[in-house]
Scaffold this motif. Structure first.
Motif, mmCIF file in Angstrom:
data_model
loop_
_atom_site.group_PDB
_atom_site.id
_atom_site.type_symbol
_atom_site.label_atom_id
_atom_site.label_comp_id
_atom_site.label_asym_id
_atom_site.label_seq_id
_atom_site.Cartn_x
_atom_site.Cartn_y
_atom_site.Cartn_z
ATOM 1 N N GLU A 29 -94.827 33.817 106.210
ATOM 2 C CA GLU A 29 -94.564 35.047 106.971
ATOM 3 C C GLU A 29 -95.822 35.683 107.546
ATOM 4 O O GLU A 29 -95.757 36.643 108.309
ATOM 5 C CB GLU A 29 -93.812 36.067 106.107
ATOM 6 C CG GLU A 29 -94.553 36.532 104.875
ATOM 7 C CD GLU A 29 -94.252 35.674 103.664
ATOM 8 O OE1 GLU A 29 -94.433 36.180 102.538
ATOM 9 O OE2 GLU A 29 -93.831 34.503 103.840
ATOM 10 N N HIS A 30 -96.980 35.142 107.193
ATOM 11 C CA HIS A 30 -98.241 35.638 107.737
ATOM 12 C C HIS A 30 -99.008 34.509 108.428
ATOM 13 O O HIS A 30 -100.236 34.453 108.382
ATOM 14 C CB HIS A 30 -99.099 36.264 106.627
ATOM 15 C CG HIS A 30 -98.503 37.493 106.031
ATOM 16 N ND1 HIS A 30 -98.332 38.660 106.756
ATOM 17 C CD2 HIS A 30 -98.006 37.751 104.796
ATOM 18 C CE1 HIS A 30 -97.776 39.583 105.985
ATOM 19 N NE2 HIS A 30 -97.566 39.055 104.799
ATOM 20 N N ARG A 31 -98.258 33.625 109.078
ATOM 21 C CA ARG A 31 -98.867 32.481 109.767
ATOM 22 C C ARG A 31 -99.916 32.952 110.768
ATOM 23 O O ARG A 31 -99.744 33.968 111.449
ATOM 24 C CB ARG A 31 -97.795 31.667 110.478
ATOM 25 C CG ARG A 31 -98.337 30.558 111.351
ATOM 26 C CD ARG A 31 -97.255 29.682 111.914
ATOM 27 N NE ARG A 31 -96.879 28.630 110.985
ATOM 28 C CZ ARG A 31 -97.591 27.513 110.810
ATOM 29 N NH1 ARG A 31 -98.708 27.323 111.484
ATOM 30 N NH2 ARG A 31 -97.181 26.589 109.975
ATOM 31 N N VAL A 32 -101.009 32.208 110.876
ATOM 32 C CA VAL A 32 -102.137 32.595 111.724
ATOM 33 C C VAL A 32 -102.538 31.444 112.630
ATOM 34 O O VAL A 32 -102.357 30.277 112.289
ATOM 35 C CB VAL A 32 -103.340 33.046 110.843
ATOM 36 C CG1 VAL A 32 -103.820 31.894 109.958
ATOM 37 C CG2 VAL A 32 -104.479 33.590 111.686
ATOM 38 N N MET A 33 -103.071 31.792 113.786
ATOM 39 C CA MET A 33 -103.645 30.798 114.693
ATOM 40 C C MET A 33 -105.111 31.142 114.919
ATOM 41 O O MET A 33 -105.451 32.290 115.205
ATOM 42 C CB MET A 33 -102.916 30.775 116.046
ATOM 43 C CG MET A 33 -103.509 29.749 117.027
ATOM 44 S SD MET A 33 -102.846 29.898 118.703
ATOM 45 C CE MET A 33 -101.185 29.282 118.444
ATOM 46 N N HIS A 64 -100.351 27.263 106.440
ATOM 47 C CA HIS A 64 -99.731 28.020 107.533
ATOM 48 C C HIS A 64 -100.792 28.564 108.488
ATOM 49 O O HIS A 64 -100.823 29.762 108.823
ATOM 50 C CB HIS A 64 -98.864 29.144 106.970
ATOM 51 C CG HIS A 64 -97.765 28.644 106.096
ATOM 52 N ND1 HIS A 64 -96.695 27.929 106.583
ATOM 53 C CD2 HIS A 64 -97.572 28.719 104.748
ATOM 54 C CE1 HIS A 64 -95.892 27.598 105.595
ATOM 55 N NE2 HIS A 64 -96.403 28.055 104.475
ATOM 56 N N ALA A 65 -101.656 27.666 108.925
ATOM 57 C CA ALA A 65 -102.676 28.008 109.922
ATOM 58 C C ALA A 65 -102.707 26.907 110.968
ATOM 59 O O ALA A 65 -102.624 25.720 110.651
ATOM 60 C CB ALA A 65 -104.044 28.160 109.267
ATOM 61 N N GLY A 165 -93.298 31.601 114.692
ATOM 62 C CA GLY A 165 -93.546 32.565 113.628
ATOM 63 C C GLY A 165 -95.000 32.938 113.459
ATOM 64 O O GLY A 165 -95.369 33.567 112.456
ATOM 65 N N THR A 166 -95.853 32.584 114.423
ATOM 66 C CA THR A 166 -97.267 32.964 114.338
ATOM 67 C C THR A 166 -97.395 34.476 114.463
ATOM 68 O O THR A 166 -96.911 35.066 115.425
ATOM 69 C CB THR A 166 -98.091 32.269 115.441
ATOM 70 O OG1 THR A 166 -98.011 30.853 115.254
ATOM 71 C CG2 THR A 166 -99.540 32.706 115.388
ATOM 72 N N ARG A 167 -98.051 35.091 113.485
ATOM 73 C CA ARG A 167 -98.138 36.543 113.447
ATOM 74 C C ARG A 167 -99.533 37.065 113.767
ATOM 75 O O ARG A 167 -99.687 38.156 114.296
ATOM 76 C CB ARG A 167 -97.710 37.030 112.071
ATOM 77 C CG ARG A 167 -97.615 38.535 111.953
ATOM 78 C CD ARG A 167 -96.910 38.955 110.688
ATOM 79 N NE ARG A 167 -96.814 40.396 110.595
ATOM 80 C CZ ARG A 167 -96.286 41.043 109.566
ATOM 81 N NH1 ARG A 167 -95.788 40.354 108.558
ATOM 82 N NH2 ARG A 167 -96.241 42.351 109.538
ATOM 83 N N LEU A 183 -110.787 32.840 106.363
ATOM 84 C CA LEU A 183 -109.536 33.017 107.099
ATOM 85 C C LEU A 183 -108.503 33.695 106.211
ATOM 86 O O LEU A 183 -107.802 34.620 106.650
ATOM 87 C CB LEU A 183 -109.019 31.668 107.590
ATOM 88 C CG LEU A 183 -107.733 31.698 108.426
ATOM 89 C CD1 LEU A 183 -107.919 32.538 109.677
ATOM 90 C CD2 LEU A 183 -107.308 30.274 108.797
ATOM 91 N N ARG A 184 -108.400 33.288 104.961
ATOM 92 C CA ARG A 184 -107.462 33.904 104.029
ATOM 93 C C ARG A 184 -107.805 35.379 103.820
ATOM 94 O O ARG A 184 -106.919 36.223 103.736
ATOM 95 C CB ARG A 184 -107.492 33.159 102.697
ATOM 96 C CG ARG A 184 -106.432 33.613 101.721
ATOM 97 C CD ARG A 184 -106.483 32.851 100.412
ATOM 98 N NE ARG A 184 -106.266 31.412 100.612
ATOM 99 C CZ ARG A 184 -106.171 30.548 99.597
ATOM 100 N NH1 ARG A 184 -106.285 30.955 98.352
ATOM 101 N NH2 ARG A 184 -105.957 29.273 99.850
#
Length: 201
Positions: A29-33, A64-65, A165-167, A183-184
């Motif tokens: 739910e906190h996916r990042v690019m 999830h990155a 879903g990228t947030r 990143l985390r």
């Protein structure tokens, strides 16, 4: 100006923002690019950019990155330059090689992608350029994520597939490092409820 900036920065203590620990990694739910805005101007430059993407992933191997090269062509007198096709092919081949080396589970968007724009004619500069340059492509990327419409970028199949879903979006210059675990930490700060943006109606 430099003296005033120095005095201000040294007289104010940094404020530690609240953050989520995310000990189990960045959740879905906190996916990042992570994106590197850059110009595709030479084969050596493309290789260096791809290596930088890989280093960011190796330092921050989050499930999830997603790691993206946000590309533009160099300014030109025509819409297409002779070197465009070869550079694009090299970049796509490099992205495919990275994904083969660091694959995602079947059915998920690839870990590494290339988001490349075409040139537009600028009446003010009388040249073919990437619209609004760096600011413009970041604006178009945010719109693509928010509206699920990547039409501003070339359709390169799997190599340009934005993970749904990228947030969050982390933008790094080509010469900026992303230390292990950072990143985390950044996502942990953005994900904390006390740091949620408040919009003025």
């Amino acid at each position: 100006v430099a003296l005033v900036n120095r005095l201000i920065s040294e007289s104010l203590r940094p404020r530690h923002l609240p953050r989520l620990a995310l000990n189990q990694g960045i959740p879905a739910e906190h996916r990042v690019m992570v994106v590197i805005p850059a110009l595709l101007s030479s084969a050596a430059g493309v290789t260096e950019l791809l290596q930088r993407l890989r280093l960011h992933h190796l330092a921050n191997p989050e499930t999830h990155a997603q790691f993206a090269l946000l590309g533009d062509w160099a300014d030109a007198d025509t819409e297409h330059a002779d070197t465009d096709a070869a550079l694009l092919a090299a970049a796509v081949e490099g992205i495919a090689a990275l994904n083969a080396r660091h694959p995602e589970p079947a059915g998920q968007a690839p870990r590494f992608i290339l988001l490349q724009r075409q040139r537009r004619f600028s009446t003010s500069e009388q040249r073919w350029i990437g619209w609004e340059r760096k600011r413009g492509k970041l604006e178009q990327l945010i719109a693509a994520i928010a509206e699920d419409d990547p039409a501003a970028f070339l359709d390169l199949g799997e190599s340009s597939l934005i993970a749904p879903g990228t947030r969050y979006l982390v933008t790094l210059d080509a010469d900026t490092g992303l230390p292990p675990g950072r990143l985390r930490e950044l996502v942990g700060v953005a994900a904390h409820p006390h740091n949620a943006p408040r919009l003025d109606p």
